[in-house]
Design a protein around this motif. Structure first.
Motif, PDB file in Angstrom:
ATOM      1  N   PHE A 145       0.845  -1.209   0.000  1.00  0.00           N
ATOM      2  CA  PHE A 145       0.000   0.000   0.000  1.00  0.00           C
ATOM      3  C   PHE A 145       0.873   1.250   0.000  1.00  0.00           C
ATOM      4  O   PHE A 145       0.654   2.182  -0.782  1.00  0.00           O
TER       5      PHE A 145
ATOM      6  N   VAL B 269       2.575   2.084  -3.347  1.00  0.00           N
ATOM      7  CA  VAL B 269       1.697   2.648  -4.382  1.00  0.00           C
ATOM      8  C   VAL B 269       1.254   4.064  -4.014  1.00  0.00           C
ATOM      9  O   VAL B 269       1.367   4.994  -4.810  1.00  0.00           O
ATOM     10  N   PHE B 270       0.766   4.232  -2.786  1.00  0.00           N
ATOM     11  CA  PHE B 270       0.150   5.517  -2.415  1.00  0.00           C
ATOM     12  C   PHE B 270       1.161   6.634  -2.119  1.00  0.00           C
ATOM     13  O   PHE B 270       0.782   7.804  -2.036  1.00  0.00           O
TER      14      PHE B 270
ATOM     15  N   VAL C 219       3.663   7.210  -4.162  1.00  0.00           N
ATOM     16  CA  VAL C 219       4.155   7.690  -5.466  1.00  0.00           C
ATOM     17  C   VAL C 219       3.599   9.075  -5.822  1.00  0.00           C
ATOM     18  O   VAL C 219       4.374  10.011  -6.096  1.00  0.00           O
ATOM     19  N   PRO C 220       2.270   9.296  -5.816  1.00  0.00           N
ATOM     20  CA  PRO C 220       1.770  10.623  -6.205  1.00  0.00           C
ATOM     21  C   PRO C 220       2.183  11.721  -5.231  1.00  0.00           C
ATOM     22  O   PRO C 220       2.297  12.883  -5.634  1.00  0.00           O
TER      23      PRO C 220
ATOM     24  N   LYS D 211      -9.312   3.739   2.831  1.00  0.00           N
ATOM     25  CA  LYS D 211      -8.339   3.371   1.786  1.00  0.00           C
ATOM     26  C   LYS D 211      -9.023   2.999   0.469  1.00  0.00           C
ATOM     27  O   LYS D 211      -8.577   3.367  -0.609  1.00  0.00           O
ATOM     28  N   TYR D 212     -10.097   2.214   0.579  1.00  0.00           N
ATOM     29  CA  TYR D 212     -10.716   1.720  -0.648  1.00  0.00           C
ATOM     30  C   TYR D 212     -11.530   2.779  -1.380  1.00  0.00           C
ATOM     31  O   TYR D 212     -12.022   2.551  -2.481  1.00  0.00           O
TER      32      TYR D 212
ATOM     33  N   VAL E 149      -8.226   6.872  -4.485  1.00  0.00           N
ATOM     34  CA  VAL E 149      -7.227   6.391  -5.447  1.00  0.00           C
ATOM     35  C   VAL E 149      -5.979   7.243  -5.252  1.00  0.00           C
ATOM     36  O   VAL E 149      -6.078   8.408  -4.849  1.00  0.00           O
ATOM     37  N   PRO E 150      -4.795   6.673  -5.502  1.00  0.00           N
ATOM     38  CA  PRO E 150      -3.556   7.395  -5.195  1.00  0.00           C
ATOM     39  C   PRO E 150      -3.494   8.788  -5.812  1.00  0.00           C
ATOM     40  O   PRO E 150      -3.041   9.736  -5.166  1.00  0.00           O
ATOM     41  N   SER E 151      -3.989   8.915  -7.071  1.00  0.00           N
ATOM     42  CA  SER E 151      -3.868  10.219  -7.742  1.00  0.00           C
ATOM     43  C   SER E 151      -4.677  11.313  -7.029  1.00  0.00           C
ATOM     44  O   SER E 151      -4.409  12.495  -7.195  1.00  0.00           O
ATOM     45  N   GLU E 152      -5.682  10.898  -6.237  1.00  0.00           N
ATOM     46  CA  GLU E 152      -6.517  11.883  -5.524  1.00  0.00           C
ATOM     47  C   GLU E 152      -5.961  12.221  -4.146  1.00  0.00           C
ATOM     48  O   GLU E 152      -6.413  13.166  -3.502  1.00  0.00           O
TER      49      GLU E 152
ATOM     50  N   SER F 147      -7.338  -2.620  -2.877  1.00  0.00           N
ATOM     51  CA  SER F 147      -7.034  -1.179  -2.859  1.00  0.00           C
ATOM     52  C   SER F 147      -5.717  -0.919  -3.582  1.00  0.00           C
ATOM     53  O   SER F 147      -5.576   0.076  -4.299  1.00  0.00           O
ATOM     54  N   VAL F 148      -4.750  -1.830  -3.363  1.00  0.00           N
ATOM     55  CA  VAL F 148      -3.440  -1.666  -3.989  1.00  0.00           C
ATOM     56  C   VAL F 148      -3.537  -1.868  -5.501  1.00  0.00           C
ATOM     57  O   VAL F 148      -3.022  -1.058  -6.286  1.00  0.00           O
TER      58      VAL F 148
ATOM     59  N   LEU G   7      -3.240   4.740 -11.119  1.00  0.00           N
ATOM     60  CA  LEU G   7      -2.086   5.647 -11.226  1.00  0.00           C
ATOM     61  C   LEU G   7      -1.345   5.438 -12.548  1.00  0.00           C
ATOM     62  O   LEU G   7      -0.926   6.392 -13.202  1.00  0.00           O
TER      63      LEU G   7
ATOM     64  N   LEU H 218       5.044  -0.120  -9.317  1.00  0.00           N
ATOM     65  CA  LEU H 218       3.581  -0.246  -9.334  1.00  0.00           C
ATOM     66  C   LEU H 218       3.157  -1.605  -9.893  1.00  0.00           C
ATOM     67  O   LEU H 218       2.263  -2.256  -9.350  1.00  0.00           O
TER      68      LEU H 218
END
Lengths: 133, 271
Positions: free
Chosen positions: A14, A17-18, A20-21, A105-106, A109-112, B63-64, B71, B87
């Motif tokens: 997690f 991924v999260f 990165v942005p 979390k669900y 999205v990472p970009s947000e 979620s991942v 992304l 990723l």
């Protein structure tokens, strides 16, 4: 100087991924996976914002939140809970202890994520929405 | 007259004895039925908790996967090659974890209806141990844990299902890694004892409390290592491991590792 985010998350997948942005937006992201080491990091790293999971090894996110908000040196640090546990009991406790936001979390999205936490860093007009399950 | 009285006393004693026996048996049966009923209620409660727990367990990798793919779609032009690789690796790791969960649920459903089967071939257990330990050694290194393997070279080839035994080792080693703190040690041993192979997975974690040892191999059971730990899973791994080992005619149990930690042992008949 870039703003600093302390990402307290024991799920490496997690975090990988999260984060990165957040890094892409230029934030300085510090990671800690162990709940019992989180408070020490809050004091030593002096982050502008803490992204905090609830279920953590060592000390729970809610206990860390309480400690941050009760400590004179860290009480002004913004704390955004980021968890998969959306039950009322946890949300109420987090709000009672002084969390600035509670994100599921669900539902993110990472970009947000930069936008959602940006409001607490004075960067963008983040959502500020308290998400419940 | 005396003989007559004696016979009556004897008969009465015998009747009393029989009545006591019947009463005792009935009470025993009632207690057994009550225990069975309590067991069924407990099982039902565990099953009731299982669905929300499974939803939570599936949400984490989902979620991942969702986040990483979102992304990649939105930012692919702005991501570095290294970030793209990270990723994609997370998508693979999370989907593998979901596949394992689905596989576990399928295994349990087969075990529950007596349709679970193993695919026996002629192999050497030490080779299986080397392969599995090799995989876990890199994971242990990341956590600052040493993982050593000591094999008994007197063990020759025998009949077992290598893939299923790998699954058991995977469960035991995953648990050992979860519950062993940084700087700890995990030791895997193979021993030939008579006509059996004994495999031990020994860790230096917190161990298993005596009150939980018997419950550990039941469906949906969880090791209560750390109240805040996320390392919970579906509670099916040890139940499946037991099913696999028993399908081979072996046994599996847990002991204390002195002075601290747990020792999981399973046996396989040398066939």
């Amino acid at each position: 100087m870039p703003k600093k985010i302390l990402f307290v998350e024991d799920d490496d997948n997690f975090y990988n991924v999260f984060s990165v942005p957040l890094k892409m937006k230029g934030y300085d992201v510090v990671h800690v996976a162990d709940g019992s080491a989180a408070m020490e990091k809050v004091i030593s790293e002096k982050p502008d914002l803490v992204l905090l999971d609830i279920i953590l090894p060592g000390t729970s996110g809610l206990d860390i939140l309480k400690e941050i908000k009760e400590n004179q040196d860290t009480k002004n640090t913004k704390v955004v809970m980021l968890t998969n546990f959306g039950n009322d009991e946890n949300i109420n406790k987090a709000m009672e202890y002084g969390a600035d936001d509670y994100l599921m979390k669900y539902n993110v999205v990472p970009s947000e994520l930069p936008e959602k936490i940006g409001i607490y860093l004075g960067d963008t007009s983040g959502s500020g929405v308290k998400v419940t399950e | 007259m005396e003989t007559y009285i004696l016979t009556i006393i004897l008969a009465e004693t015998l009747i009393l004895f029989i009545i006591t026996l019947v009463l005792f048996y009935s009470l025993h049966k009632i207690s057994q039925l009550k225990k069975h009923e309590e067991g069924l209620i407990e099982e039902k409660n565990k099953q009731k908790d299982f669905v929300p727990m499974l939803v939570h367990e599936l949400r984490a990798p989902l979620s991942v996967i969702h986040g990483a793919s979102d992304l990649l779609l939105k930012e692919v032009r702005n991501l570095t090659a290294e970030q793209i690789e990270t990723l994609l690796s997370q998508i693979r790791a999370s989907s593998s974890s979901m596949l394992k969960m689905v596989g576990d649920i399928l295994d349990v459903s087969k075990m529950d209806i007596g349709k679970f089967e193993v695919n026996i071939t002629y192999s050497n257990i030490n080779n299986v141990l080397q392969e599995e330990c090799g995989y876990f050694q890199s994971l242990a290194k990341i956590k600052g844990i040493s993982l050593d393997l000591q094999v008994d070279n007197n063990i020759s080839n025998s009949s077992f299902d290598p893939e299923r035994i790998k699954q058991v080792l995977n469960n035991l080693l995953s648990n050992a890694l979860k519950f062993t703190p940084e700087g700890g040690r995990i030791l895997v041993l193979s021993k030939r004892i008579g006509q059996e192979i004994h495999i031990e997975v020994v860790d230096s974690g917190n161990g298993v409390p005596n009150s939980e040892k018997n419950l550990l191999f039941q469906k949906f059971s969880q090791i209560k290592g750390n109240n805040h730990s996320k390392e919970r899973g579906t509670g099916l791994g040890l139940y499946i491991s037991k099913g696999i080992i028993e399908a081979h005619g072996g046994h599996i149990w847990v002991e204390d590792n002195k002075p601290n930690g747990a020792k999981f042992v399973f046996t396989l008949p040398l066939l």
